[in-house]
Scaffold this motif. Structure first.
Motif, PDB file in Angstrom:
ATOM      1  N   VAL A  65       0.796  -1.088  -0.150  1.00 43.61           N
ATOM      2  CA  VAL A  65       0.135  -0.012   0.175  1.00 43.61           C
ATOM      3  C   VAL A  65       0.909   1.291  -0.097  1.00 43.61           C
ATOM      4  CG1 VAL A  65      -0.260   0.351   2.535  1.00 43.61           C
ATOM      5  CG2 VAL A  65      -2.045   0.858   1.091  1.00 43.61           C
ATOM      6  N   ALA A  66       2.090   1.060   0.454  1.00 44.45           N
ATOM      7  CA  ALA A  66       3.100   2.412   0.441  1.00 44.45           C
ATOM      8  C   ALA A  66       3.462   2.766  -0.995  1.00 44.45           C
ATOM      9  CB  ALA A  66       4.182   1.921   1.117  1.00 44.45           C
ATOM     10  N   LEU A  67       3.441   4.096  -1.374  1.00 48.82           N
ATOM     11  CA  LEU A  67       4.146   4.575  -2.562  1.00 48.82           C
ATOM     12  C   LEU A  67       3.259   4.377  -3.788  1.00 48.82           C
ATOM     13  CD1 LEU A  67       7.751   4.098  -1.952  1.00 48.82           C
ATOM     14  CD2 LEU A  67       6.577   6.041  -1.470  1.00 48.82           C
ATOM     15  N   GLN A  68       1.977   4.060  -3.545  1.00 48.63           N
ATOM     16  CA  GLN A  68       1.115   3.753  -4.662  1.00 48.63           C
ATOM     17  C   GLN A  68       1.024   4.711  -5.747  1.00 48.63           C
ATOM     18  OE1 GLN A  68      -2.685   1.068  -3.388  1.00 48.63           O
ATOM     19  NE2 GLN A  68      -2.447   2.885  -1.997  1.00 48.63           N
ATOM     20  N   GLY A  69       0.864   6.085  -5.205  1.00 46.64           N
ATOM     21  CA  GLY A  69       0.934   6.951  -6.134  1.00 46.64           C
ATOM     22  C   GLY A  69       2.007   7.187  -7.057  1.00 46.64           C
ATOM     23  N   GLN A  70       3.297   7.045  -6.674  1.00 46.70           N
ATOM     24  CA  GLN A  70       4.599   7.127  -7.525  1.00 46.70           C
ATOM     25  C   GLN A  70       4.642   5.803  -8.346  1.00 46.70           C
ATOM     26  OE1 GLN A  70       8.223   8.444  -5.294  1.00 46.70           O
ATOM     27  NE2 GLN A  70       7.015   9.179  -3.694  1.00 46.70           N
ATOM     28  N   VAL A  71       4.146   4.769  -8.012  1.00 46.00           N
ATOM     29  CA  VAL A  71       4.135   3.479  -8.754  1.00 46.00           C
ATOM     30  C   VAL A  71       3.207   3.673  -9.805  1.00 46.00           C
ATOM     31  CG1 VAL A  71       3.508   1.158  -8.814  1.00 46.00           C
ATOM     32  CG2 VAL A  71       5.008   1.825  -6.728  1.00 46.00           C
ATOM     33  N   ALA A  72       2.027   4.153  -9.666  1.00 41.34           N
ATOM     34  CA  ALA A  72       0.819   4.460 -10.616  1.00 41.34           C
ATOM     35  C   ALA A  72       1.541   5.657 -11.577  1.00 41.34           C
ATOM     36  CB  ALA A  72      -0.461   5.060 -10.039  1.00 41.34           C
ATOM     37  N   ARG A  73       2.364   6.485 -11.100  1.00 44.77           N
ATOM     38  CA  ARG A  73       2.862   7.533 -11.903  1.00 44.77           C
ATOM     39  C   ARG A  73       4.245   6.972 -12.793  1.00 44.77           C
ATOM     40  NH1 ARG A  73       1.672  10.796  -7.422  1.00 44.77           N
ATOM     41  NH2 ARG A  73       3.819  10.690  -6.826  1.00 44.77           N
ATOM     42  N   GLY A  74       4.411   5.766 -12.425  1.00 48.08           N
ATOM     43  CA  GLY A  74       5.402   5.139 -13.341  1.00 48.08           C
ATOM     44  C   GLY A  74       6.953   5.472 -12.672  1.00 48.08           C
ATOM     45  N   GLU A  75       6.810   6.064 -11.585  1.00 46.17           N
ATOM     46  CA  GLU A  75       8.314   6.396 -10.979  1.00 46.17           C
ATOM     47  C   GLU A  75       9.028   5.273 -10.570  1.00 46.17           C
ATOM     48  OE1 GLU A  75       7.925   9.634  -8.356  1.00 46.17           O
ATOM     49  OE2 GLU A  75       6.142  10.585  -9.205  1.00 46.17           O
ATOM     50  N   PHE A  76       8.224   4.123  -9.981  1.00 49.73           N
ATOM     51  CA  PHE A  76       8.807   2.926  -9.681  1.00 49.73           C
ATOM     52  C   PHE A  76       8.002   1.895 -10.050  1.00 49.73           C
ATOM     53  CE2 PHE A  76      10.255   6.044  -6.358  1.00 49.73           C
ATOM     54  CZ  PHE A  76      11.752   5.875  -6.594  1.00 49.73           C
ATOM     55  N   ARG A  77       8.496   0.622 -10.101  1.00 47.19           N
ATOM     56  CA  ARG A  77       7.824  -0.553 -10.305  1.00 47.19           C
ATOM     57  C   ARG A  77       7.772  -1.311  -8.881  1.00 47.19           C
ATOM     58  NH1 ARG A  77       7.772  -2.016 -15.794  1.00 47.19           N
ATOM     59  NH2 ARG A  77       7.732   0.055 -16.750  1.00 47.19           N
ATOM     60  N   ALA A  78       6.506  -1.923  -8.702  1.00 46.35           N
ATOM     61  CA  ALA A  78       6.210  -2.781  -7.495  1.00 46.35           C
ATOM     62  C   ALA A  78       6.051  -4.201  -7.978  1.00 46.35           C
ATOM     63  CB  ALA A  78       5.026  -2.197  -6.778  1.00 46.35           C
ATOM     64  N   LEU A  79       6.855  -4.997  -7.380  1.00 45.95           N
ATOM     65  CA  LEU A  79       7.069  -6.331  -7.857  1.00 45.95           C
ATOM     66  C   LEU A  79       6.503  -7.359  -6.895  1.00 45.95           C
ATOM     67  CD1 LEU A  79      10.568  -6.350  -9.871  1.00 45.95           C
ATOM     68  CD2 LEU A  79       8.419  -5.979 -10.612  1.00 45.95           C
ATOM     69  N   PRO A  80       5.488  -8.053  -7.072  1.00 41.77           N
ATOM     70  CA  PRO A  80       4.997  -9.023  -5.955  1.00 41.77           C
ATOM     71  C   PRO A  80       6.280 -10.391  -5.693  1.00 41.77           C
ATOM     72  CG  PRO A  80       3.387  -8.793  -7.799  1.00 41.77           C
ATOM     73  CD  PRO A  80       4.501  -8.193  -8.229  1.00 41.77           C
ATOM     74  N   ILE A  81       6.313 -10.635  -4.563  1.00 39.55           N
ATOM     75  CA  ILE A  81       7.390 -11.601  -4.172  1.00 39.55           C
ATOM     76  C   ILE A  81       6.931 -13.028  -3.827  1.00 39.55           C
ATOM     77  CG2 ILE A  81       9.366 -11.928  -2.673  1.00 39.55           C
ATOM     78  CD1 ILE A  81       9.381  -8.973  -2.162  1.00 39.55           C
TER      79      ILE A  81
END
Length: 299
Positions: free
Chosen positions: A243-259
Motif C-alpha cells: 500500500v506504500a508509495l501507490q501514487g509514485q508507482v501509478a505515475r511510473g516512477e517505480f515498479r512494485a513487484l510481487p514476491i
C-alpha cells in the motif's frame, strides 16, 4: 483541578524537566512550578520524583497523568463540538503515521479532503510504529496509521489488514518486467533496507532464513526517503508494503513487484484511535476518507 495546571503537569511529565516544558509551552518556568506545587498541595502528595537528570512521575503522578489525558481530551471535545455547530467549516485533525504512509498515501488523502473542506487544518507527525501508538494513547494524535505485528491492545482499532510486501525498483531495472520474483532474485541485486529493529526486517529476515537466503544490504537507513534516490540511480531494490508509495508507482516512477516466498511476507497495518473517545466531527470525516484510500479488509 484547572485544565491549565493539568496541561503544565503533562508537559513536565513528557519532557522530564520544567525548563524543557517551559520551552515547549512558551510559559515561564516559575508559572509551571507554581501550578505543579498547587496540584501537589491540593492532592497532598508528591507527583514527581526529583532526580539529578530530571523529574520522573511518582506512583500518584502516574495515576494523575492517566486522568489528566482524559480530562483534557474531554475539554477539547467540548470546544470542538461548539465550533462544529456550523458543520465542517473548521477543525483540526492530528495524524501520526510511519514514514511509508507519510510519503504518499496520507498527504494525498489530506490534500483531497482539504480541497472539499478548506477550513480543516491538519497536523502530521511521522514517527516509528511504537511511537505512533503512544501518541494516540496519550491523546496527542487523533488518528494513527502504523505497522504492527500483533493487534493493538492499547487503542481502539478502526481498521486492520494484513498486507504483503513488494519489491520496489526503478522502471528500467532488469527485473521491472517480471510479474513475480523470488527472494533469491532480490538477493542478486543491491538491496536497501530499514534497520533490523523494524517490523519489515523482522518478517523479511525470518523469510530469508526459511529459504537459507542471505541478504546483506548495500544500504541500511532508518528513513525510506533516503532509499528512494538509491533506487533511482542504481539497480537496487527495497521492500515496502504493497500500500506504500501507490501514487509514485501509478505515475511510473517505480515498479512494485510481487514476491514469492516460502514464508509469508505479510504484516499488519492499523488505523488507531484513542479508546473510549468520541472523535470530533472533522476527525470522523477524515477517518472515513482515509479508510476509503486503504485496501478493503478481506472478510
Amino acid at each position: 483541578m484547572q485544565t491549565t495546571a493539568l496541561r503544565y503537569f503533562l508537559a513536565v511529565a513528557r519532557d522530564g524537566t520544567i525548563a524543557a516544558a517551559s520551552a515547549r509551552l512558551n510559559v515561564a518556568p516559575s508559572a509551571i512550578s507554581r501550578q505543579i506545587a498547587n496540584l501537589e498541595a491540593e492532592l497532598a502528595c508528591l507527583l514527581f520524583e526529583r532526580r539529578p537528570r530530571g523529574m520522573v512521575l511518582s506512583q500518584a503522578g502516574e495515576l494523575l497523568a492517566r486522568h489528566a489525558h482524559q480530562v483534557l481530551a474531554s475539554a477539547e471535545q467540548v470546544v470542538t463540538e461548539i465550533r462544529e455547530l456550523e458543520g465542517l467549516w473548521r477543525g483540526l485533525v492530528r495524524v501520526a503515521c510511519t514514514e511509508a504512509f507519510a510519503i504518499d498515501l496520507v498527504p494525498e488523502a489530506m490534500a483531497a479532503f482539504h480541497t472539499r473542506h478548506p477550513g480543516i487544518r491538519f497536523d502530521l507527525s511521522v514517527l516509528p510504529p511504537g511511537q505512533v501508538t503512544h501518541r494516540v494513547v496519550q491523546g496527542d494524535a487523533d488518528l494513527g496509521l502504523t505497522f504492527s505485528l500483533e493487534p493493538s491492545t492499547e487503542t481502539a482499532v478502526a481498521y486492520r489488514a494484513s498486507l504483503d510486501m513488494v519489491a520496489l525498483c526503478a522502471p528500467d531495472h532488469p527485473l521491472a518486467g517480471r510479474g513475480l520474483i523470488g527472494l533469491s532474485d532480490v538477493a542478486a541485486y543491491p538491496v536497501a533496507l530499514l534497520p533490523r529493529d523494524t517490523t519489515l526486517r523482522t518478517i523479511l529476515d525470518a523469510a530469508c532464513a526459511a529459504e537459507a537466503i542471505a541478504i546483506e544490504p548495500a544500504l541500511t537507513t532508518n528513513t525510506l526517503s533516503s532509499i528512494l534516490p538509491f533506487l533511482r540511480r542504481t539497480r537496487g531494490l527495497t521492500l515496502v508494503s504493497s500500500v506504500a508509495l501507490q501514487g509514485q508507482v501509478a505515475r511510473g516512477e517505480f515498479r512494485a513487484l510481487p514476491i514469492r516466498s516460502h514464508r509469508s511476507l505479510a504484516r499488519g497495518i492499523e488505523v488507531q484511535t484513542m479508546r473510549d473517545r468520541r472523535l470530533p466531527r472533522a476527525v470522523q470525516a477524515f477517518l472515513g476518507a482515509l479508510l476509503a484510500a486503504l485496501p478493503p479488509v478481506q472478510g
